[in-house]
Enzyme design. Structure first.
Site, PDB file in Angstrom:
ATOM      1  N   HIS A  45       0.848  -1.192   0.000  1.00 49.83           N
ATOM      2  CA  HIS A  45       0.000   0.000   0.000  1.00 49.83           C
ATOM      3  C   HIS A  45       0.879   1.236   0.000  1.00 49.83           C
ATOM      4  O   HIS A  45       2.106   1.151   0.057  1.00 49.83           O
ATOM      5  CB  HIS A  45      -0.984   0.001   1.179  1.00 49.83           C
ATOM      6  CG  HIS A  45      -0.373   0.279   2.515  1.00 49.83           C
ATOM      7  ND1 HIS A  45      -1.033   0.952   3.507  1.00 49.83           N
ATOM      8  CD2 HIS A  45       0.829  -0.021   3.042  1.00 49.83           C
ATOM      9  CE1 HIS A  45      -0.270   1.040   4.579  1.00 49.83           C
ATOM     10  NE2 HIS A  45       0.866   0.448   4.325  1.00 49.83           N
TER      11      HIS A  45
ATOM     12  N   CYS B  37       6.520   5.731   3.875  1.00 51.91           N
ATOM     13  CA  CYS B  37       5.224   5.112   3.560  1.00 51.91           C
ATOM     14  C   CYS B  37       4.513   5.826   2.408  1.00 51.91           C
ATOM     15  O   CYS B  37       3.540   5.307   1.868  1.00 51.91           O
ATOM     16  CB  CYS B  37       4.332   5.081   4.790  1.00 51.91           C
ATOM     17  SG  CYS B  37       4.981   4.023   6.092  1.00 51.91           S
TER      18      CYS B  37
ATOM     19  N   HIS C  71       4.958   0.237  -0.797  1.00 52.60           N
ATOM     20  CA  HIS C  71       5.749  -0.541   0.149  1.00 52.60           C
ATOM     21  C   HIS C  71       4.848  -1.648   0.690  1.00 52.60           C
ATOM     22  O   HIS C  71       3.628  -1.560   0.594  1.00 52.60           O
ATOM     23  CB  HIS C  71       6.306   0.336   1.290  1.00 52.60           C
ATOM     24  CG  HIS C  71       5.270   0.840   2.235  1.00 52.60           C
ATOM     25  ND1 HIS C  71       4.438   1.896   1.933  1.00 52.60           N
ATOM     26  CD2 HIS C  71       4.908   0.409   3.459  1.00 52.60           C
ATOM     27  CE1 HIS C  71       3.621   2.113   2.953  1.00 52.60           C
ATOM     28  NE2 HIS C  71       3.878   1.220   3.897  1.00 52.60           N
TER      29      HIS C  71
ATOM     30  N   HIS D  27       3.898  -5.016   3.582  1.00 51.45           N
ATOM     31  CA  HIS D  27       3.905  -5.509   4.955  1.00 51.45           C
ATOM     32  C   HIS D  27       3.548  -6.981   4.964  1.00 51.45           C
ATOM     33  O   HIS D  27       2.821  -7.470   4.101  1.00 51.45           O
ATOM     34  CB  HIS D  27       2.891  -4.757   5.825  1.00 51.45           C
ATOM     35  CG  HIS D  27       3.188  -3.317   5.996  1.00 51.45           C
ATOM     36  ND1 HIS D  27       4.192  -2.856   6.809  1.00 51.45           N
ATOM     37  CD2 HIS D  27       2.607  -2.218   5.438  1.00 51.45           C
ATOM     38  CE1 HIS D  27       4.220  -1.528   6.758  1.00 51.45           C
ATOM     39  NE2 HIS D  27       3.274  -1.124   5.932  1.00 51.45           N
TER      40      HIS D  27
ATOM     41  N   ASP E 166      -4.481 -10.731   0.070  1.00 49.19           N
ATOM     42  CA  ASP E 166      -3.160 -11.348   0.041  1.00 49.19           C
ATOM     43  C   ASP E 166      -2.471 -11.130  -1.304  1.00 49.19           C
ATOM     44  O   ASP E 166      -3.046 -11.388  -2.357  1.00 49.19           O
ATOM     45  CB  ASP E 166      -3.269 -12.845   0.327  1.00 49.19           C
ATOM     46  CG  ASP E 166      -1.911 -13.490   0.576  1.00 49.19           C
ATOM     47  OD1 ASP E 166      -1.025 -12.829   1.158  1.00 49.19           O
ATOM     48  OD2 ASP E 166      -1.744 -14.660   0.193  1.00 49.19           O
ATOM     49  N   HIS E 167      -1.247 -10.620  -1.231  1.00 49.11           N
ATOM     50  CA  HIS E 167      -0.438 -10.302  -2.406  1.00 49.11           C
ATOM     51  C   HIS E 167      -1.163  -9.342  -3.353  1.00 49.11           C
ATOM     52  O   HIS E 167      -1.115  -9.482  -4.570  1.00 49.11           O
ATOM     53  CB  HIS E 167       0.009 -11.581  -3.131  1.00 49.11           C
ATOM     54  CG  HIS E 167       1.048 -12.319  -2.372  1.00 49.11           C
ATOM     55  ND1 HIS E 167       0.731 -13.207  -1.357  1.00 49.11           N
ATOM     56  CD2 HIS E 167       2.400 -12.289  -2.445  1.00 49.11           C
ATOM     57  CE1 HIS E 167       1.856 -13.698  -0.858  1.00 49.11           C
ATOM     58  NE2 HIS E 167       2.877 -13.153  -1.486  1.00 49.11           N
TER      59      HIS E 167
ATOM     60  N   GLU F  73       0.626  -4.601  11.596  1.00 43.35           N
ATOM     61  CA  GLU F  73       1.275  -4.133  10.372  1.00 43.35           C
ATOM     62  C   GLU F  73       2.747  -4.548  10.390  1.00 43.35           C
ATOM     63  O   GLU F  73       3.315  -4.931   9.376  1.00 43.35           O
ATOM     64  CB  GLU F  73       1.145  -2.615  10.264  1.00 43.35           C
ATOM     65  CG  GLU F  73       1.723  -2.048   8.998  1.00 43.35           C
ATOM     66  CD  GLU F  73       1.540  -0.552   8.919  1.00 43.35           C
ATOM     67  OE1 GLU F  73       0.575  -0.119   8.266  1.00 43.35           O
ATOM     68  OE2 GLU F  73       2.370   0.173   9.497  1.00 43.35           O
TER      69      GLU F  73
END
Length: 136
Positions: free
Chosen positions: A14, A33, A39, A41, A79-80, A125
């Protein structure tokens, strides 16, 4: 009342960026960020439900069913993925971890079986930063 927690994991990218601010202001407030190239997490998601154990099973909720619910309603969608661009339940929202936790709550709450209530969404996070959401 008994509380049952299921832990899941997902990876996602995100960017924290307020489009009404200048690039400089975004970098001042959000630092790395606000990176133009996003970037990522490795999120840890804890979903806690509450209820009374069923007299026939002793379960608040079948944990396999809870796991499938989380996977179908949340993990498959995030996810991904790029949270800012790919996740329908975050569309039009600022993509903070706080808003992600609220979105996850809304995705799950409407699918729980009778007698089971969502108690808490805890979303890490990083190992040192997490949010908790207990509903409105």
């Amino acid at each position: 009342m008994v509380y049952l927690t299921r832990v899941e994991h997902f990876n996602a990218a995100h960017k924290l960026y307020n489009p009404s601010w200048s690039k400089e202001k975004n970098e001042e407030v959000f630092g790395k960020c606000a990176n133009e190239n996003w970037h990522g997490h490795n999120y840890e998601l804890l979903v806690t439900v509450k209820g009374k154990p069923h007299p026939d099973t002793g379960f608040v909720m079948d944990v396999k069913r809870l796991s499938l619910l989380i996977k179908d309603q949340v993990i498959e969608k995030v996810d991904h993925r790029n949270l800012n661009m790919d996740v329908d339940f975050l569309e039009g929202q600022f993509c903070s971890t706080e808003n992600l936790a609220i979105g996850i709550w809304k995705q799950l709450a409407k699918h729980l079986p009778e007698g089971v209530q969502l108690y808490c969404i805890k979303l890490y996070e990083t190992p040192r930063i997490y949010v908790e959401y207990f509903g409105e």
